[in-house]
Design an enzyme around this catalytic site. Sequence first.
Site, PDB file in Angstrom:
ATOM      1  N   GLY A   1      16.540   8.722 -13.537  1.00  0.00           N
ATOM      2  CA  GLY A   1      16.673   9.651 -12.426  1.00  0.00           C
ATOM      3  C   GLY A   1      15.401  10.432 -12.169  1.00  0.00           C
TER       4      GLY A   1
ATOM      5  N   GLY B   1       0.862  -1.187   0.000  1.00  0.00           N
ATOM      6  CA  GLY B   1       0.000   0.000   0.000  1.00  0.00           C
ATOM      7  C   GLY B   1       0.888   1.223   0.000  1.00  0.00           C
ATOM      8  N   LYS B   2       0.611   2.163  -0.885  1.00  0.00           N
ATOM      9  CA  LYS B   2       1.482   3.329  -1.012  1.00  0.00           C
ATOM     10  C   LYS B   2       1.597   4.110   0.292  1.00  0.00           C
ATOM     11  CE  LYS B   2       0.798   3.987  -5.986  1.00  0.00           C
ATOM     12  NZ  LYS B   2       2.185   3.606  -6.322  1.00  0.00           N
TER      13      LYS B   2
ATOM     14  N   GLY C   1      10.798  -7.901  -2.496  1.00  0.00           N
ATOM     15  CA  GLY C   1       9.817  -7.576  -1.478  1.00  0.00           C
ATOM     16  C   GLY C   1       9.394  -6.129  -1.518  1.00  0.00           C
TER      17      GLY C   1
ATOM     18  N   ASP D   1       7.685   4.558  -3.432  1.00  0.00           N
ATOM     19  CA  ASP D   1       7.325   4.906  -2.056  1.00  0.00           C
ATOM     20  C   ASP D   1       8.568   5.052  -1.190  1.00  0.00           C
ATOM     21  OD1 ASP D   1       4.596   4.699  -2.726  1.00  0.00           O
ATOM     22  OD2 ASP D   1       4.680   2.536  -2.452  1.00  0.00           O
TER      23      ASP D   1
ATOM     24  N   ASP E   1      13.608  -6.087  -8.209  1.00  0.00           N
ATOM     25  CA  ASP E   1      12.196  -5.914  -7.858  1.00  0.00           C
ATOM     26  C   ASP E   1      11.923  -4.432  -7.602  1.00  0.00           C
ATOM     27  OD1 ASP E   1       9.613  -6.016  -6.947  1.00  0.00           O
ATOM     28  OD2 ASP E   1      10.009  -7.332  -5.239  1.00  0.00           O
TER      29      ASP E   1
END
Length: 300
Positions: free
Chosen positions: A225, A41-42, A287, A252, A246
């Site tokens: 960037g 979740g952000k 993850g 976030d 990943d």
Amino acid sequence: MEFPQVVVVGSLNYDLVLKQERLPCKGETYTADDLIQGPGGKGANQAVQCAKLGLSTAMIGKVGEDRFGEALLGTLRAVGINDEGVTRQGTTGLGVVHLLPDGDYYSTLLKGANYLLTEADINEKMDLIQNCEYLLLQQEVPAHIVEYVIDIAHLSNCQIVLNNAPARFIKEESLKKVDLLVVNETEAAYMDGTPVNSIKEAERVASKLLQRVQQAVILTLGEKGAVVAHHSSIFHVPAKKVTAVDATGAGDSYIGALVYSLQKGESYENAASFASEVSALTVSKYGGSDSFPLLNNILE
């Protein structure tokens, strides 16, 4: 009462990440190679990165009355986040992520309890919002809640940071109250109505978006960037080169690190550079927020 430095109003999802070689074709059943489960979740991700870097952080949102909700609350508490503003109702939001070998991903979200967040929930924690230094918002809760929180926070002295992701329409009068807008290429293109396929185009669009907010716009470009537009200054900050495995939660992680650096009094350029370092560490591990680095990891 000691108020947190950062308050995040946003989503809490439980992520199910399927590692696979490719996406299935229409009508095809495709077998994944592995499953990674964890918090996401952000909103929660950004709160976790802030907390891992040492900022006192509070979260306002909703999780379900199920095992996923319990797991998400445990994640917040494990890194010291104040979760008094997280209530339980319905079913926890879920993120189903298809992770490809190059680190890219495709996600589907179940809104769940995130969309049960109400103005009454916000009012109950009004003191946190009005007394924090930085308020972080995203777009995985109802649109009217985001705008309501902006209106409240604008009356205080906190810095309002809006990550317009996933991209959606926001009223101009609300956007004008935002201090810092953070978007990626896709989100920026949605807001401006023109494509962002190069650094030059990113600089042009960031400059236009800057006219719609209070202080600054940061337009992230992945491996290219980021472009920072602040007052009359527009500049490009290169990304740190790493082997990405990943990219889940990288944006976030970037925002959490950005806010940490700004809170420490750094310039936007230095803050964007530091955030690039942190997100580079994030994409080099598998993850979601579990892969976010601690401050000691970065210093090493």
